[in-house]
Scaffold this motif. Structure first.
Motif, PDB file in Angstrom:
ATOM      1  N   VAL A 149     -45.457  46.586  21.925  1.00  0.00           N
ATOM      2  CA  VAL A 149     -46.505  45.794  22.565  1.00  0.00           C
ATOM      3  C   VAL A 149     -47.218  46.670  23.580  1.00  0.00           C
ATOM      4  O   VAL A 149     -46.591  47.182  24.512  1.00  0.00           O
ATOM      5  CB  VAL A 149     -45.916  44.564  23.287  1.00  0.00           C
ATOM      6  CG1 VAL A 149     -47.034  43.724  23.899  1.00  0.00           C
ATOM      7  CG2 VAL A 149     -45.052  43.735  22.346  1.00  0.00           C
ATOM      8  N   LEU A 150     -48.506  46.854  23.391  1.00  0.00           N
ATOM      9  CA  LEU A 150     -49.265  47.657  24.345  1.00  0.00           C
ATOM     10  C   LEU A 150     -49.520  46.880  25.631  1.00  0.00           C
ATOM     11  O   LEU A 150     -49.946  45.723  25.583  1.00  0.00           O
ATOM     12  CB  LEU A 150     -50.612  48.068  23.746  1.00  0.00           C
ATOM     13  CG  LEU A 150     -50.671  49.399  23.011  1.00  0.00           C
ATOM     14  CD1 LEU A 150     -52.088  49.658  22.531  1.00  0.00           C
ATOM     15  CD2 LEU A 150     -50.204  50.547  23.878  1.00  0.00           C
ATOM     16  N   GLY A 151     -49.250  47.520  26.763  1.00  0.00           N
ATOM     17  CA  GLY A 151     -49.595  46.960  28.062  1.00  0.00           C
ATOM     18  C   GLY A 151     -50.801  47.702  28.604  1.00  0.00           C
ATOM     19  O   GLY A 151     -50.668  48.651  29.379  1.00  0.00           O
ATOM     20  N   THR A 152     -51.988  47.278  28.175  1.00  0.00           N
ATOM     21  CA  THR A 152     -53.188  48.057  28.470  1.00  0.00           C
ATOM     22  C   THR A 152     -53.603  47.973  29.941  1.00  0.00           C
ATOM     23  O   THR A 152     -54.239  48.903  30.449  1.00  0.00           O
ATOM     24  CB  THR A 152     -54.353  47.606  27.565  1.00  0.00           C
ATOM     25  OG1 THR A 152     -54.382  46.173  27.486  1.00  0.00           O
ATOM     26  CG2 THR A 152     -54.172  48.153  26.160  1.00  0.00           C
ATOM     27  N   ASN A 153     -53.282  46.891  30.633  1.00  0.00           N
ATOM     28  CA  ASN A 153     -53.637  46.817  32.050  1.00  0.00           C
ATOM     29  C   ASN A 153     -52.874  47.857  32.863  1.00  0.00           C
ATOM     30  O   ASN A 153     -53.460  48.580  33.675  1.00  0.00           O
ATOM     31  CB  ASN A 153     -53.366  45.412  32.593  1.00  0.00           C
ATOM     32  CG  ASN A 153     -54.446  44.418  32.222  1.00  0.00           C
ATOM     33  OD1 ASN A 153     -55.581  44.792  31.956  1.00  0.00           O
ATOM     34  ND2 ASN A 153     -54.098  43.148  32.184  1.00  0.00           N
ATOM     35  N   ASP A 154     -51.570  47.907  32.661  1.00  0.00           N
ATOM     36  CA  ASP A 154     -50.777  48.902  33.392  1.00  0.00           C
ATOM     37  C   ASP A 154     -51.147  50.320  32.980  1.00  0.00           C
ATOM     38  O   ASP A 154     -51.178  51.228  33.816  1.00  0.00           O
ATOM     39  CB  ASP A 154     -49.283  48.655  33.158  1.00  0.00           C
ATOM     40  CG  ASP A 154     -48.763  47.502  33.994  1.00  0.00           C
ATOM     41  OD1 ASP A 154     -48.404  47.730  35.147  1.00  0.00           O
ATOM     42  OD2 ASP A 154     -48.735  46.378  33.490  1.00  0.00           O
ATOM     43  N   LEU A 155     -51.427  50.498  31.692  1.00  0.00           N
ATOM     44  CA  LEU A 155     -51.809  51.825  31.223  1.00  0.00           C
ATOM     45  C   LEU A 155     -53.107  52.278  31.883  1.00  0.00           C
ATOM     46  O   LEU A 155     -53.211  53.412  32.372  1.00  0.00           O
ATOM     47  CB  LEU A 155     -51.960  51.814  29.709  1.00  0.00           C
ATOM     48  CG  LEU A 155     -52.378  53.137  29.068  1.00  0.00           C
ATOM     49  CD1 LEU A 155     -51.345  54.222  29.324  1.00  0.00           C
ATOM     50  CD2 LEU A 155     -52.604  52.950  27.570  1.00  0.00           C
ATOM     51  N   ALA A 156     -54.115  51.404  31.918  1.00  0.00           N
ATOM     52  CA  ALA A 156     -55.381  51.757  32.559  1.00  0.00           C
ATOM     53  C   ALA A 156     -55.177  52.085  34.033  1.00  0.00           C
ATOM     54  O   ALA A 156     -55.784  53.034  34.561  1.00  0.00           O
ATOM     55  CB  ALA A 156     -56.382  50.615  32.395  1.00  0.00           C
ATOM     56  N   LYS A 157     -54.325  51.333  34.695  1.00  0.00           N
ATOM     57  CA  LYS A 157     -54.035  51.588  36.102  1.00  0.00           C
ATOM     58  C   LYS A 157     -53.456  52.993  36.293  1.00  0.00           C
ATOM     59  O   LYS A 157     -53.881  53.750  37.171  1.00  0.00           O
ATOM     60  CB  LYS A 157     -53.053  50.537  36.626  1.00  0.00           C
ATOM     61  CG  LYS A 157     -52.515  50.803  38.030  1.00  0.00           C
ATOM     62  CD  LYS A 157     -51.563  49.692  38.439  1.00  0.00           C
ATOM     63  CE  LYS A 157     -50.885  50.016  39.767  1.00  0.00           C
ATOM     64  NZ  LYS A 157     -49.883  51.095  39.628  1.00  0.00           N
ATOM     65  N   GLU A 158     -52.493  53.348  35.455  1.00  0.00           N
ATOM     66  CA  GLU A 158     -51.847  54.652  35.621  1.00  0.00           C
ATOM     67  C   GLU A 158     -52.748  55.809  35.200  1.00  0.00           C
ATOM     68  O   GLU A 158     -52.591  56.937  35.678  1.00  0.00           O
ATOM     69  CB  GLU A 158     -50.537  54.688  34.838  1.00  0.00           C
ATOM     70  CG  GLU A 158     -49.501  53.719  35.388  1.00  0.00           C
ATOM     71  CD  GLU A 158     -48.077  54.189  35.201  1.00  0.00           C
ATOM     72  OE1 GLU A 158     -47.870  55.384  34.902  1.00  0.00           O
ATOM     73  OE2 GLU A 158     -47.169  53.358  35.346  1.00  0.00           O
ATOM     74  N   LEU A 159     -53.690  55.526  34.313  1.00  0.00           N
ATOM     75  CA  LEU A 159     -54.635  56.561  33.904  1.00  0.00           C
ATOM     76  C   LEU A 159     -55.802  56.699  34.882  1.00  0.00           C
ATOM     77  O   LEU A 159     -56.610  57.615  34.749  1.00  0.00           O
ATOM     78  CB  LEU A 159     -55.195  56.230  32.516  1.00  0.00           C
ATOM     79  CG  LEU A 159     -54.237  56.336  31.337  1.00  0.00           C
ATOM     80  CD1 LEU A 159     -54.911  55.825  30.068  1.00  0.00           C
ATOM     81  CD2 LEU A 159     -53.756  57.773  31.148  1.00  0.00           C
ATOM     82  N   ASP A 190     -51.795  44.707  20.161  1.00  0.00           N
ATOM     83  CA  ASP A 190     -52.745  45.170  21.168  1.00  0.00           C
ATOM     84  C   ASP A 190     -52.509  44.427  22.485  1.00  0.00           C
ATOM     85  O   ASP A 190     -51.912  43.344  22.528  1.00  0.00           O
ATOM     86  CB  ASP A 190     -54.160  44.928  20.660  1.00  0.00           C
ATOM     87  CG  ASP A 190     -55.229  45.621  21.500  1.00  0.00           C
ATOM     88  OD1 ASP A 190     -54.887  46.534  22.270  1.00  0.00           O
ATOM     89  OD2 ASP A 190     -56.411  45.229  21.389  1.00  0.00           O
ATOM     90  N   GLY A 191     -53.008  45.005  23.577  1.00  0.00           N
ATOM     91  CA  GLY A 191     -52.869  44.407  24.897  1.00  0.00           C
ATOM     92  C   GLY A 191     -53.816  43.235  25.108  1.00  0.00           C
ATOM     93  O   GLY A 191     -54.588  42.839  24.229  1.00  0.00           O
ATOM     94  N   LYS A 217     -52.791  40.544  18.599  1.00  0.00           N
ATOM     95  CA  LYS A 217     -53.167  40.786  19.988  1.00  0.00           C
ATOM     96  C   LYS A 217     -52.393  39.843  20.908  1.00  0.00           C
ATOM     97  O   LYS A 217     -52.177  38.674  20.575  1.00  0.00           O
ATOM     98  CB  LYS A 217     -54.670  40.579  20.172  1.00  0.00           C
ATOM     99  CG  LYS A 217     -55.225  41.089  21.503  1.00  0.00           C
ATOM    100  CD  LYS A 217     -56.736  41.164  21.438  1.00  0.00           C
ATOM    101  CE  LYS A 217     -57.340  41.654  22.754  1.00  0.00           C
ATOM    102  NZ  LYS A 217     -56.953  43.042  23.069  1.00  0.00           N
ATOM    103  N   THR A 218     -51.987  40.349  22.060  1.00  0.00           N
ATOM    104  CA  THR A 218     -51.366  39.506  23.070  1.00  0.00           C
ATOM    105  C   THR A 218     -52.466  38.809  23.871  1.00  0.00           C
ATOM    106  O   THR A 218     -53.519  39.379  24.149  1.00  0.00           O
ATOM    107  CB  THR A 218     -50.463  40.330  24.000  1.00  0.00           C
ATOM    108  OG1 THR A 218     -51.159  41.501  24.452  1.00  0.00           O
ATOM    109  CG2 THR A 218     -49.198  40.760  23.276  1.00  0.00           C
ATOM    110  N   LEU A 219     -52.191  37.552  24.248  1.00  0.00           N
ATOM    111  CA  LEU A 219     -53.197  36.686  24.858  1.00  0.00           C
ATOM    112  C   LEU A 219     -52.681  36.093  26.154  1.00  0.00           C
ATOM    113  O   LEU A 219     -51.464  35.926  26.333  1.00  0.00           O
ATOM    114  CB  LEU A 219     -53.564  35.548  23.903  1.00  0.00           C
ATOM    115  CG  LEU A 219     -53.851  35.911  22.441  1.00  0.00           C
ATOM    116  CD1 LEU A 219     -54.112  34.659  21.630  1.00  0.00           C
ATOM    117  CD2 LEU A 219     -55.010  36.885  22.341  1.00  0.00           C
TER     118      LEU A 219
END
Length: 288
Positions: A149-159, A190-191, A217-219
């Motif tokens: 499961v992609l955690g796109t919010n946390d990923l964007a934060k760390e990037l 997807d996140g 997709k996660t919702l």
């Protein structure tokens, strides 16, 4: 081929909210994630845990896939979350911020020690740069691990990346996660999309995710269910085309030919495999 159980729409529900857990029984989500992590404050963890596990054990969610997101490995709540989840027997335990194969092994060991039933799978959330670089290692660490499961919010934060239409800053990470999941033969989701009022933007992101190859997709809101289910399901036109491809190829084989032509395009084994997958996904959705 990854598990074809429909996971088009995978909805997070706050574990400490009894009304939300009750409402979830009537929602058209393929999968529910009953959350004990971000949506539950520290002083409500114990009550949320008891409420979520009782909900799972009740069997009141019908044929929906029901999972529990526990708190992370490095938190004070992880061990008790896993023990309680093991007793409740959800379809899966979702674990946030998994960065390595060694962590997957620890999660599996904790589930086994707690007596979790064999049907309770591991879903690993990958949401850091390190996890992106190790997605194949993580996905292939255990047969019990079924889904990334992609955690796109946390990923964007760390990037230090911005949330922009088209997700340009995240495209490399999306591709790496997909490569790792597919190489390991696992499902990948997807996140989330953060603006629950922007259904047009949400639909565009669902379409992008499907084009990339994500299984669903996660919702974060029930209002996102209908467009998500529609976009991640094969259309009637796609189903008809898939049948046409298979029929043409079968006819070619019957006459000793290894390829066929459909609508002016050459058809070979890989196209037939894709067509069969479309029909299998459609059948799984119909049967859910």
């Amino acid at each position: 081929m990854p598990d074809l159980r429909p996971r088009r729409s995978v909805l997070y529900m706050p574990g400490a909210n009894a009304r939300a857990l009750e409402k979830a029984k009537g929602l058209d989500a393929d999968t529910l994630i009953l959350d004990l992590e971000d949506s539950v404050t520290p002083d409500a963890k114990a009550d949320g845990r008891a409420q979520v596990c009782a909900a799972v054990a009740s069997g009141d969610y019908g044929r929906r896939e029901v999972t529990i997101r526990v708190n992370g490995l490095d938190t004070e709540w992880f061990a008790e979350d896993v023990r309680a989840a093991a007793a409740a027997g959800p379809d899966a335990v979702v674990v946030p911020k998994v960065d390595s194969a060694a962590q997957v092994v620890r999660i599996e060991e904790a589930l086994v020690a707690a007596g979790a039933p064999a049907h309770t799978a591991i879903w690993a959330m990958v949401e850091t740069p390190l996890a992106m670089l190790r997605t194949f290692e993580i996905a292939s660490a255990s047969d019990r691990l079924a889904v990334l499961v992609l955690g796109t919010n946390d990923l964007a934060k760390e990037l230090h990346a911005e949330h922009v239409p088209g997700r340009g800053p995240l495209l490399a990470a999306l591709s790496m996660a997909l490569l790792g999941a597919r190489a390991a033969g696992k499902v990948i989701l997807d996140g989330v999309y953060n603006d629950v009022r922007d259904l047009d933007g949400f639909a565009e992101e669902c379409t992008q995710a499907r084009q990339f190859g994500f299984d669903g997709k996660t919702l974060i809101h029930p209002g996102q269910l209908e467009p998500c289910n529609s976009i991640f399901a094969p259309s009637e036109e796609e189903i008809a085309q898939a049948r046409k491809v298979i029929d043409a190829f079968d006819e070619a084989k019957a006459t000793g030919r290894g390829v066929a032509t459909v609508d002016g395009r050459m058809i070979e084994n890989l196209h037939v495999d894709n067509a069969r997958r479309v029909l299998a996904v459609a059948a799984a959705i119909e049967d859910r």
